[in-house]
Design a protein around this motif. Structure first.
Motif, PDB file in Angstrom:
ATOM      1  N   GLU A 193      -1.965 -20.929 -18.233  1.00 45.82           N
ATOM      2  CA  GLU A 193      -0.513 -20.930 -18.424  1.00 45.82           C
ATOM      3  C   GLU A 193      -0.012 -19.486 -18.397  1.00 45.82           C
ATOM      4  OE1 GLU A 193       0.751 -22.412 -22.272  1.00 45.82           O
ATOM      5  OE2 GLU A 193       2.875 -22.073 -21.822  1.00 45.82           O
ATOM      6  N   ASP A 194       0.802 -19.151 -17.400  1.00 45.38           N
ATOM      7  CA  ASP A 194       1.462 -17.845 -17.378  1.00 45.38           C
ATOM      8  C   ASP A 194       2.723 -17.965 -18.233  1.00 45.38           C
ATOM      9  OD1 ASP A 194       2.954 -15.586 -16.903  1.00 45.38           O
ATOM     10  OD2 ASP A 194       2.785 -15.646 -14.721  1.00 45.38           O
ATOM     11  N   GLY A 195       2.552 -17.628 -19.513  1.00 43.37           N
ATOM     12  CA  GLY A 195       3.655 -17.756 -20.466  1.00 43.37           C
ATOM     13  C   GLY A 195       4.382 -16.437 -20.707  1.00 43.37           C
ATOM     14  N   THR A 210       0.566 -14.071 -22.169  1.00 47.20           N
ATOM     15  CA  THR A 210       1.974 -13.700 -22.288  1.00 47.20           C
ATOM     16  C   THR A 210       2.122 -12.199 -22.159  1.00 47.20           C
ATOM     17  OG1 THR A 210       4.057 -14.196 -23.398  1.00 47.20           O
ATOM     18  CG2 THR A 210       2.277 -13.409 -24.809  1.00 47.20           C
ATOM     19  N   SER A 211       3.378 -11.754 -22.055  1.00 39.63           N
ATOM     20  CA  SER A 211       3.697 -10.338 -21.869  1.00 39.63           C
ATOM     21  C   SER A 211       4.682  -9.906 -22.949  1.00 39.63           C
ATOM     22  CB  SER A 211       4.339 -10.148 -20.494  1.00 39.63           C
ATOM     23  OG  SER A 211       4.988  -8.895 -20.414  1.00 39.63           O
ATOM     24  N   PHE A 212       4.510  -8.675 -23.435  1.00 38.64           N
ATOM     25  CA  PHE A 212       5.473  -8.098 -24.382  1.00 38.64           C
ATOM     26  C   PHE A 212       6.281  -6.986 -23.737  1.00 38.64           C
ATOM     27  CE2 PHE A 212       1.757  -9.411 -27.096  1.00 38.64           C
ATOM     28  CZ  PHE A 212       2.328 -10.599 -27.527  1.00 38.64           C
ATOM     29  N   ASN A 247      -1.044  -5.455 -21.185  1.00 36.54           N
ATOM     30  CA  ASN A 247       0.143  -6.024 -20.523  1.00 36.54           C
ATOM     31  C   ASN A 247      -0.163  -7.450 -20.078  1.00 36.54           C
ATOM     32  OD1 ASN A 247      -0.913  -5.916 -17.627  1.00 36.54           O
ATOM     33  ND2 ASN A 247      -1.046  -3.758 -18.198  1.00 36.54           N
ATOM     34  N   GLY A 248       0.867  -8.142 -19.612  1.00 36.47           N
ATOM     35  CA  GLY A 248       0.697  -9.543 -19.219  1.00 36.47           C
ATOM     36  C   GLY A 248      -0.157  -9.716 -17.975  1.00 36.47           C
ATOM     37  N   THR A 249      -0.081  -8.760 -17.079  1.00 35.07           N
ATOM     38  CA  THR A 249      -0.873  -8.834 -15.854  1.00 35.07           C
ATOM     39  C   THR A 249      -2.365  -8.726 -16.181  1.00 35.07           C
ATOM     40  OG1 THR A 249       0.981  -7.762 -14.715  1.00 35.07           O
ATOM     41  CG2 THR A 249      -1.118  -7.857 -13.529  1.00 35.07           C
ATOM     42  N   ASP A 250      -2.707  -7.775 -17.063  1.00 32.87           N
ATOM     43  CA  ASP A 250      -4.097  -7.661 -17.516  1.00 32.87           C
ATOM     44  C   ASP A 250      -4.543  -8.940 -18.230  1.00 32.87           C
ATOM     45  OD1 ASP A 250      -4.348  -5.115 -16.557  1.00 32.87           O
ATOM     46  OD2 ASP A 250      -4.691  -4.152 -18.507  1.00 32.87           O
ATOM     47  N   ALA A 296      11.789  -6.576 -21.940  1.00 29.06           N
ATOM     48  CA  ALA A 296      12.840  -7.561 -21.701  1.00 29.06           C
ATOM     49  C   ALA A 296      12.374  -9.012 -21.822  1.00 29.06           C
ATOM     50  CB  ALA A 296      13.431  -7.336 -20.311  1.00 29.06           C
ATOM     51  N   LYS A 297      11.112  -9.250 -22.177  1.00 28.80           N
ATOM     52  CA  LYS A 297      10.634 -10.639 -22.316  1.00 28.80           C
ATOM     53  C   LYS A 297      11.149 -11.218 -23.643  1.00 28.80           C
ATOM     54  CE  LYS A 297       8.163  -9.967 -18.645  1.00 28.80           C
ATOM     55  NZ  LYS A 297       7.590 -10.610 -17.500  1.00 28.80           N
ATOM     56  N   PRO A 298      11.019 -12.533 -23.823  1.00 29.26           N
ATOM     57  CA  PRO A 298      11.547 -13.133 -25.067  1.00 29.26           C
ATOM     58  C   PRO A 298      11.058 -12.417 -26.333  1.00 29.26           C
ATOM     59  CG  PRO A 298      10.970 -14.867 -23.529  1.00 29.26           C
ATOM     60  CD  PRO A 298      10.536 -13.566 -22.881  1.00 29.26           C
TER      61      PRO A 298
HETATM   62  C1  PLP Z   1       6.489 -10.173 -16.604  1.00 31.03           C
HETATM   63  C2  PLP Z   1       5.667 -11.202 -15.991  1.00 31.03           C
HETATM   64  C3  PLP Z   1       4.288 -11.014 -15.781  1.00 31.03           C
HETATM   65  C4  PLP Z   1       3.582  -9.707 -15.993  1.00 31.03           C
HETATM   66  O1  PLP Z   1       3.683  -9.154 -17.261  1.00 31.03           O
HETATM   67  P1  PLP Z   1       3.517  -7.578 -17.437  1.00 31.03           P
HETATM   68  O2  PLP Z   1       3.406  -7.401 -18.912  1.00 31.03           O
HETATM   69  O3  PLP Z   1       4.730  -6.926 -16.854  1.00 31.03           O
HETATM   70  O4  PLP Z   1       2.269  -7.162 -16.735  1.00 31.03           O
HETATM   71  C5  PLP Z   1       3.565 -12.076 -15.256  1.00 31.03           C
HETATM   72  N1  PLP Z   1       4.137 -13.242 -14.948  1.00 31.03           N
HETATM   73  C6  PLP Z   1       5.461 -13.452 -15.116  1.00 31.03           C
HETATM   74  C7  PLP Z   1       6.032 -14.789 -14.767  1.00 31.03           C
HETATM   75  C8  PLP Z   1       6.266 -12.442 -15.632  1.00 31.03           C
HETATM   76  O5  PLP Z   1       7.581 -12.663 -15.779  1.00 31.03           O
END
Ligand code: PLP
Length: 379
Positions: free
Chosen positions: A161-163, A185-187, A57-60, A190-192
């Motif tokens: 960069e938190d993309g 980035t995160s998948f 995930n994006g947080t990881d 609901a992300k792009p």
């Molecule tokens: C969604 C999001 C995350 C975290 O991504 P996850 O895949 O839900 O862990 C981090 N930063 C921003 C700005 C986000 O919108």
């Protein structure tokens, strides 16, 4: 009407996605199957970096970058105050201190002038070691990397960069997730670019960091899984998710990104005279994770939100509470008034439905309602 219509996208891509899933199930390669490596290669190529390391995930993705950089207790990481909680959560999770920075009222992204003030203050105080900056590409728009990369260099800070929302965006044709020392980035669906569950990825040109990240995502593995040379985590992208993402990524590149930009421009054309619409700086392309308007007051925002919801329009407030006002950060000693722009935005923003499959007549309906409502307020 859906806020982000993932069902319409599935109907459009159904045959391809179904057969991609069946392939994985038939082959039985559920963990780190060939689709994962293929997907990583195509992402790295699109973004324009040497390495892409997918994860759970994006947080990881962000946590693992901070692990690779050895961020720890006593360190400070600068983060924008107006973002999703995960951006600062990962800093606290590592035992470091997040220092919040106010944002720009037009782009919603980190204000580079306030960043420099914040850095100077931490240096003067001398209590903590300033180590890194995390920028956010909020709502699909890249942060101001021209300025922020210079500041990172000047103060010898690492830049992440938190993309999570920015994938697909660009500045003068340089893609989101290629800025700074590393990007995440995160998948999330609901992300792009979303999958059918959780997923994420890290991007970097740093060979050593890439090697380290591939090791820690599988329990700190050395030459193989049962040779463990460091403490890591278990954070892989499922093969099924990679297979789904391969199909969705093709559609994203072929037409979705273009469609959503057309939709955003129709919204802007119809709304710009009556409310504050998103400001896309010259040379930037947004991937429109959200289409966010700013009303004049908290009351006006809340009344409009209720009105639109009554008419059946799904509305979301991103974000109703700035980071410095979150209960989890009580101990940091911030107070109301510390970040005026971020506070104003959390009171006045409203995000409208947007996705590549949104119909012209839906935009027409939504914008007509907003126009009527605004006119009624002015009577
Ligand atoms: C969604 C999001 C995350 C975290 O991504 P996850 O895949 O839900 O862990 C981090 N930063 C921003 C700005 C986000 O919108």
């Amino acid at each position: 009407m859906d806020f982000r219509d993932l069902k319409a996208q599935y109907q459009a891509l159904k045959d391809k996605i179904d057969s991609a899933i069946i392939d994985v199930v038939t082959e039985g390669n559920f963990i780190m199957g060939k689709q994962v490596t293929e997907f990583e290669q195509s992402l790295a190529e699109y973004v324009g970096v040497k390495h892409c390391i997918t994860c759970a995930n994006g947080t990881d993705a962000m946590t693992m970058v901070l692990m690779a950089w050895g961020i720890q207790k006593g360190d400070v990481v600068f983060v924008p105050d107006f973002t999703f909680f995960a951006t600062s959560e990962v800093v606290s999770f590592m035992g470091a201190v997040p220092v919040f920075i106010d944002v720009d009222k037009d782009t919603f992204n980190m204000d580079f002038k306030k960043l420099e003030e914040g850095i100077k203050k931490v240096i003067e105080d001398g209590k903590y070691n300033p180590k890194a900056i995390i920028t956010v590409d909020l709502f699909g728009l890249c942060a101001d990397y021209n300025e922020i990369e210079k500041i990172a260099e000047k103060y010898n800070l690492l830049l992440l960069e938190d993309g999570a929302q920015g994938f697909g965006g660009s500045i003068n044709n340089k893609h989101a997730c290629s800025f700074g020392n590393a990007a995440a980035t995160s998948f999330f669906p609901a992300k792009p670019l979303g999958c059918y569950g959780d997923g994420g990825a890290i991007f970097t040109n740093d060979d050593n960091a890439a090697e380290y990240l591939k090791s820690i995502r599988v329990h700190g593995k050395g030459s193989f899984k049962y040779d463990n040379v460091r403490i890591g985590v278990n954070s892989r992208l499922d093969t099924i998710q990679a297979a789904i993402l391969q199909q969705k990524f093709q559609a994203f590149k072929d037409y979705e990104l273009e469609c959503i930009n057309k939709i955003a421009s129709v919204y802007t054309k119809k709304l710009k005279e009556i409310v504050k619409t998103p400001d896309i700086p010259e040379g930037y392309i947004s991937s429109w994770a959200q289409y966010t308007i700013v009303l004049k007051s908290n009351k006006e925002r809340d009344v409009l939100k209720t009105y639109l919801e009554k008419k059946g329009i799904p509305i979301v407030i991103y974000y109703p509470k700035p980071l410095h006002m979150q209960a989890a950060y009580k101990n940091l000693g911030y107070k109301l008034g510390d970040f005026p722009v971020s506070e104003m935005l959390s009171n006045c923003v409203l995000s409208l439905p947007i996705h590549p499959y949104l119909k012209e007549r839906d935009i027409e309906f939504i914008t007509k309602l907003i126009k009527e409502w605004v006119n009624k307020q002015e009577e």
